[in-house]
Design an enzyme around this catalytic site. Structure first.
Site, PDB file in Angstrom:
ATOM      1  N   CYS A   1      13.294  -1.525  20.583  1.00 26.18           N
ATOM      2  CA  CYS A   1      13.728  -0.334  21.322  1.00 26.18           C
ATOM      3  C   CYS A   1      12.645   0.739  21.288  1.00 26.18           C
ATOM      4  CB  CYS A   1      15.029   0.176  20.699  1.00 26.18           C
ATOM      5  SG  CYS A   1      15.497   1.844  21.166  1.00 26.18           S
TER       6      CYS A   1
ATOM      7  N   CYS B   1      13.722   4.023  19.843  1.00 24.42           N
ATOM      8  CA  CYS B   1      13.942   3.943  18.388  1.00 24.42           C
ATOM      9  C   CYS B   1      12.656   4.219  17.622  1.00 24.42           C
ATOM     10  CB  CYS B   1      14.473   2.560  18.012  1.00 24.42           C
ATOM     11  SG  CYS B   1      16.067   2.163  18.766  1.00 24.42           S
TER      12      CYS B   1
END
Length: 238
Positions: free
Chosen positions: A162, A165
């Site tokens: 991600c 993230c």
């Protein structure tokens, strides 16, 4: 000079209109988990496509899904195996690659194509059936013990695949340097803890940050926006 300015203006307007059109398609093709799940349940043999990379798919995916995306070498051959008259359900880590794929399917004459809002995070995070090639390193019981045994706990839940993230990590390092052992920081990735995230049943998107104080949730937020500020304010209220 005037002709050049005119051409540049037309080009800019064309690009703007194109982006607006894509945004509208993106919005109309992306549906909530409840809608996505109910539509899948209504199909005898649902056509579910995981639009992530093969390495991500191998780690975890929705039961019954096949894996390919716009960059797959055999993309056209994979499309030829699908039934254009039936719905196609796409998903990715969030709603990026899956939206592009759903949009392309509609352009190629498919009757219906739906992208899952929140992607695999939303699906697994709400306990829907999935495949994982490994067991979670962390159990719900162990997690609850950490929360109980530490006054202040900041939990970061995401995925190594991600992009958003990754932006959380430097913020966490800053927070860690400031608070040291006074704040317990727990980082949990989907790849290592799929069943735990499913058991928690509160994740809708990656990344999700949760701050606990004395065993109670002070805030639960998605993304890094104002994370440091919110942590500082919460911890200042002893």
């Amino acid at each position: 000079m005037k002709n050049i300015l005119f051409k540049n203006t037309i080009t800019a307007l064309t690009l703007f209109v194109t982006l607006i059109g894509f945004a509208q398609n993106k919005s109309s093709n992306t549906v909530s988990l409840d809608v996505y799940y109910s539509k899948i349940q209504a199909e005898k043999n649902p056509q579910i496509i995981d639009a992530r990379g093969p390495e991500e798919f191998a780690l975890n995916h929705i039961n019954g899904a096949v894996n390919f995306n716009l960059e797959s070498k055999d993309y056209e051959q994979q499309l030829a195996k699908l039934d254009k008259t039936k719905p196609v359900f796409t998903y990715s880590i969030g709603a990026g690659r899956s939206v592009w794929l759903a949009d392309d399917l509609l352009k190629k004459g498919f009757k219906e194509a739906y992208s899952l809002e929140g992607g695999i995070a939303n699906w697994i995070g709400n306990g829907k059936p999935f495949y994982a090639n490994s067991k979670s390193k962390l159990t719900l019981a162990e997690y609850n013990k950490i929360i109980v045994e530490n006054k202040d706990v900041l939990v970061d839940i995401g995925s190594v695949y991600c992009g958003a993230c990754k932006k959380v990590k430097p913020v966490l390092e800053t927070i860690k340097a400031q608070y040291g052992t006074n704040l317990k920081i727990v980082e949990i990735d989907l790849e290592d803890n799929p069943q735990f995230i499913a058991d928690l049943k509160i994740i809708k998107v990656f990344p999700t940050l949760i701050l606990y104080k004395n065993g109670k949730i002070i805030f639960k937020k998605e993304g890094t926006a104002d994370l440091k500020k919110q942590v500082d304010l919460a911890l200042a209220q002893n």
